[in-house]
Design an enzyme around this catalytic site. Sequence first.
Site, mmCIF file in Angstrom:
data_model
loop_
_atom_site.group_PDB
_atom_site.id
_atom_site.type_symbol
_atom_site.label_atom_id
_atom_site.label_comp_id
_atom_site.label_asym_id
_atom_site.label_seq_id
_atom_site.Cartn_x
_atom_site.Cartn_y
_atom_site.Cartn_z
ATOM 1 N N THR A 29 17.823 20.313 -2.561
ATOM 2 C CA THR A 29 18.265 19.514 -1.404
ATOM 3 C C THR A 29 19.079 18.298 -1.853
ATOM 4 O O THR A 29 20.237 18.123 -1.449
ATOM 5 C CB THR A 29 17.027 19.039 -0.598
ATOM 6 O OG1 THR A 29 16.263 20.175 -0.238
ATOM 7 C CG2 THR A 29 17.424 18.272 0.652
ATOM 8 N N VAL A 30 18.480 17.457 -2.694
ATOM 9 C CA VAL A 30 19.172 16.218 -3.087
ATOM 10 C C VAL A 30 20.346 16.537 -4.017
ATOM 11 O O VAL A 30 21.429 15.948 -3.891
ATOM 12 C CB VAL A 30 18.180 15.219 -3.739
ATOM 13 C CG1 VAL A 30 18.886 13.905 -4.054
ATOM 14 C CG2 VAL A 30 16.986 14.961 -2.830
ATOM 15 N N LYS A 121 9.891 9.848 -8.075
ATOM 16 C CA LYS A 121 8.882 8.789 -8.007
ATOM 17 C C LYS A 121 7.544 9.223 -8.593
ATOM 18 O O LYS A 121 6.814 8.400 -9.153
ATOM 19 C CB LYS A 121 8.699 8.299 -6.573
ATOM 20 C CG LYS A 121 8.403 9.368 -5.534
ATOM 21 C CD LYS A 121 9.650 9.934 -4.940
ATOM 22 C CE LYS A 121 9.356 11.153 -4.101
ATOM 23 N NZ LYS A 121 10.294 11.370 -3.036
ATOM 24 N N ILE A 152 17.909 3.637 1.213
ATOM 25 C CA ILE A 152 17.827 2.165 1.327
ATOM 26 C C ILE A 152 17.870 1.546 -0.077
ATOM 27 O O ILE A 152 17.080 1.935 -0.933
ATOM 28 C CB ILE A 152 16.493 1.743 2.000
ATOM 29 C CG1 ILE A 152 16.328 2.426 3.362
ATOM 30 C CG2 ILE A 152 16.404 0.236 2.122
ATOM 31 C CD1 ILE A 152 14.949 2.207 3.974
ATOM 32 N N GLY A 203 14.273 19.208 5.149
ATOM 33 C CA GLY A 203 14.420 18.825 3.733
ATOM 34 C C GLY A 203 13.802 17.483 3.395
ATOM 35 O O GLY A 203 14.091 16.912 2.353
ATOM 36 N N GLU A 206 8.050 16.824 0.401
ATOM 37 C CA GLU A 206 7.937 17.157 -1.018
ATOM 38 C C GLU A 206 7.643 18.644 -1.174
ATOM 39 O O GLU A 206 7.235 19.309 -0.209
ATOM 40 C CB GLU A 206 6.796 16.353 -1.652
ATOM 41 C CG GLU A 206 7.038 14.867 -1.692
ATOM 42 C CD GLU A 206 8.322 14.509 -2.446
ATOM 43 O OE1 GLU A 206 8.443 14.827 -3.627
ATOM 44 O OE2 GLU A 206 9.222 13.908 -1.831
ATOM 45 N N ASP A 217 2.661 10.444 -1.983
ATOM 46 C CA ASP A 217 4.060 10.082 -2.216
ATOM 47 C C ASP A 217 4.274 8.589 -1.909
ATOM 48 O O ASP A 217 4.969 7.883 -2.649
ATOM 49 C CB ASP A 217 4.965 10.959 -1.340
ATOM 50 C CG ASP A 217 6.431 10.599 -1.485
ATOM 51 O OD1 ASP A 217 7.021 10.928 -2.538
ATOM 52 O OD2 ASP A 217 6.986 9.966 -0.572
ATOM 53 N N LYS A 221 5.469 5.616 -4.590
ATOM 54 C CA LYS A 221 6.559 4.664 -4.335
ATOM 55 C C LYS A 221 6.042 3.220 -4.361
ATOM 56 O O LYS A 221 6.726 2.327 -4.863
ATOM 57 C CB LYS A 221 7.212 4.975 -2.979
ATOM 58 C CG LYS A 221 7.967 6.303 -2.988
ATOM 59 C CD LYS A 221 8.270 6.763 -1.580
ATOM 60 C CE LYS A 221 9.118 8.013 -1.539
ATOM 61 N NZ LYS A 221 9.184 8.619 -0.205
HETATM 62 P P1 NDP Z 1 14.233 20.757 -4.303
HETATM 63 O O1 NDP Z 1 12.997 21.562 -4.526
HETATM 64 O O2 NDP Z 1 15.039 21.026 -3.095
HETATM 65 O O3 NDP Z 1 15.188 20.868 -5.578
HETATM 66 C C1 NDP Z 1 14.736 20.980 -6.899
HETATM 67 C C2 NDP Z 1 15.621 22.004 -7.582
HETATM 68 O O4 NDP Z 1 15.330 21.996 -8.992
HETATM 69 C C3 NDP Z 1 15.353 23.421 -7.066
HETATM 70 O O5 NDP Z 1 16.567 24.087 -6.828
HETATM 71 C C4 NDP Z 1 14.583 24.039 -8.237
HETATM 72 O O6 NDP Z 1 14.702 25.431 -8.325
HETATM 73 C C5 NDP Z 1 15.253 23.361 -9.407
HETATM 74 N N1 NDP Z 1 14.493 23.487 -10.659
HETATM 75 C C6 NDP Z 1 13.156 23.563 -10.809
HETATM 76 N N2 NDP Z 1 12.859 23.676 -12.120
HETATM 77 C C7 NDP Z 1 14.029 23.696 -12.800
HETATM 78 C C8 NDP Z 1 14.372 23.814 -14.149
HETATM 79 N N3 NDP Z 1 13.436 23.959 -15.098
HETATM 80 N N4 NDP Z 1 15.669 23.790 -14.506
HETATM 81 C C9 NDP Z 1 16.639 23.664 -13.565
HETATM 82 N N5 NDP Z 1 16.370 23.558 -12.225
HETATM 83 C C10 NDP Z 1 15.072 23.557 -11.859
HETATM 84 O O7 NDP Z 1 13.783 19.222 -4.330
HETATM 85 P P2 NDP Z 1 14.511 17.967 -3.704
HETATM 86 O O8 NDP Z 1 15.959 18.048 -3.944
HETATM 87 O O9 NDP Z 1 13.996 17.740 -2.329
HETATM 88 O O10 NDP Z 1 13.870 16.790 -4.585
HETATM 89 C C11 NDP Z 1 14.305 16.547 -5.908
HETATM 90 C C12 NDP Z 1 13.697 15.230 -6.376
HETATM 91 O O11 NDP Z 1 14.127 14.191 -5.505
HETATM 92 C C13 NDP Z 1 12.180 15.183 -6.368
HETATM 93 O O12 NDP Z 1 11.755 14.365 -7.427
HETATM 94 C C14 NDP Z 1 11.871 14.529 -5.032
HETATM 95 O O13 NDP Z 1 10.618 13.871 -5.032
HETATM 96 C C15 NDP Z 1 12.989 13.522 -4.982
HETATM 97 N N6 NDP Z 1 13.343 13.034 -3.657
HETATM 98 C C16 NDP Z 1 13.579 13.916 -2.637
HETATM 99 C C17 NDP Z 1 13.995 13.459 -1.404
HETATM 100 C C18 NDP Z 1 14.251 14.371 -0.246
HETATM 101 O O14 NDP Z 1 14.500 13.852 0.852
HETATM 102 N N7 NDP Z 1 14.192 15.671 -0.421
HETATM 103 C C19 NDP Z 1 14.201 12.019 -1.164
HETATM 104 C C20 NDP Z 1 13.942 11.171 -2.323
HETATM 105 C C21 NDP Z 1 13.524 11.677 -3.508
HETATM 106 P P3 NDP Z 1 13.593 26.340 -7.544
HETATM 107 O O15 NDP Z 1 13.927 26.209 -6.095
HETATM 108 O O16 NDP Z 1 13.837 27.692 -8.108
HETATM 109 O O17 NDP Z 1 12.255 25.765 -7.895
HETATM 110 N N1 HSE Z 2 9.117 13.507 0.845
HETATM 111 C C1 HSE Z 2 9.693 12.201 0.791
HETATM 112 C C2 HSE Z 2 9.600 11.565 2.164
HETATM 113 C C3 HSE Z 2 11.124 12.268 0.361
HETATM 114 O O1 HSE Z 2 9.356 12.281 3.141
HETATM 115 O O2 HSE Z 2 9.764 10.354 2.258
HETATM 116 C C4 HSE Z 2 11.757 10.910 0.146
HETATM 117 O O3 HSE Z 2 11.214 10.280 -0.974
#
Ligand code: NDP
Ligand code: HSE
Length: 455
Positions: A29-30, A121, A152, A203, A206, A217, A221
């Site tokens: 997602t991110v 985090k 933010i 999205g 977590e 979570d 933070k």
């Molecule tokens: P996602 O699960 O959407 O994305 C994580 C990606 O990493 C997936 O595509 C996953 O693949 C891939 N992945 C897992 N293991 C590996 C590896 N060994 N090598 C390469 N790629 C890998 O998570 P998010 O994008 O939502 O979150 C990412 C981070 O950002 C987390 O730490 C989350 O806490 C943080 N975060 C998220 C927010 C949000 O709004 N979503 C906001 C703020 C922070 P697969 O799907 O196959 O597991």
């Molecule tokens: N799962 C977290 C939330 C993502 O809902 O706030 C942002 O850190």
Amino acid sequence: MTIAEKEYARTEGMKTVKRINVGLIGFGTVGTGVVRVLKENASVIKDKLGCELVLKRIADRDTTRDRGVKLDEGVLTTDAMDLINDPEISIIIELVGGTGIAKDFIMDAIGSGKHVVTANKALLSTHGKEIFKKASEKGVDIGFEASVGGGIPVIKALREGLAANRIESIYGIINGTANYILSKMTNEGGKFEDVLRRAQEKGYAEADPTYDVEGIDTAHKLAILINLAFGTYIGLKDIYTEGISRINQLDIKFAKEFGYRIKLLAITKSIDGRVEARVHPTMIPANHPLANIDGAFNGIYLKGNAVGPVMLYGMGAGMMPTASAVVADLMDIARNINTGAAHRIPALSYSDSAVREVTIKETDSLEIPYYMRFLAADKPGVLSNISGVLGRHNISISSVIQRDRKIGGSVALVILTHHAVEKELMAALAEIEQMDTIHEKPVYIRIEENLGAAN
Ligand code: NDP
Ligand code: HSE
């Protein structure tokens, strides 16, 4: 080879444009948001930096899924080490999540002299000390703006904008998913499970949504905010943590009747050398600015001794807001590279030698007002028995209401207290729960009346 040596330039007309190569691990997602921001805002980013940020490689376990963004041939790989070992890449973005392989990626990247940007985090609140120490030794930067409050800029505010202050208190709605659930339940009467599913589809949640729902979570933070505010390293184990899964429509309705809203709050206050560190559903006055933060928005209301109260508000989760914070970190690091000023600001803003331990105040000694709800037999004497127990524990009642007489001969009985000592309140609730006129485990919710006004 130094990082500066790894940067290279390309010729654009008569002008030489410097390029800084970036590698992204985790195309979820991110990660997808980061690719979109870098593409869609490339020209404004270049105008501000005077150089280009080039996303050279992206690693993800799945390189076949369509993420809705067009990439050049050869950008994707399944092996993150292709990025970490690439001498032309100066900055690694970790967006895999979790405290396992993500830590290895970050430590290896730092070990190779690369700067790191992460939104993780869970990792920083668990292994931040080790990661920041290694980055300091290697003279590289760690950007972690996206780890708290989504889009933010609260990390930058604490590290830089408010650096001159002693932070007195922070009250934060810092989990978008939990706030989305609570506000949908409050405003639309939605059911917990349905609303959680919608938050996941958007999205916000977590990988394991119990982190959102059970306050974990938020506690991750809060640990980061406390470490920045007070120059320390505390973690999850130091934070009293309760989630929102036991909050139901009745409590939301009663809160409204008393002029409150229920929010999952992260709270820290520094009082007489001790630091409060707690996460729990909290009743706050309906006219406080935090009470009106709805959906996946986050709000952080903090107080510095010089600046007074400051409120930060914006989207706390989701693809593009979080990517905004990640790319802002990339730009900060690019500026540091361009001016040879890497590691200009220590990770916690405090110099390494000033980072120290703090004493955490136990919740037992809290003295605040409480909301209590009992499902009690609808017969004479019940209220006087309850108030007798409360009196023996030095707890004085400020209001009582009784509603919903029909629930199987039971009645919902709600009591609000004046300031009471938490240890006494818990002891009283344990006694009341044993009465045969009480038909389910009593519910309690802490009340914060003067957020940031009178600490
Ligand atoms: P996602 O699960 O959407 O994305 C994580 C990606 O990493 C997936 O595509 C996953 O693949 C891939 N992945 C897992 N293991 C590996 C590896 N060994 N090598 C390469 N790629 C890998 O998570 P998010 O994008 O939502 O979150 C990412 C981070 O950002 C987390 O730490 C989350 O806490 C943080 N975060 C998220 C927010 C949000 O709004 N979503 C906001 C703020 C922070 P697969 O799907 O196959 O597991
Ligand atoms: N799962 C977290 C939330 C993502 O809902 O706030 C942002 O850190």
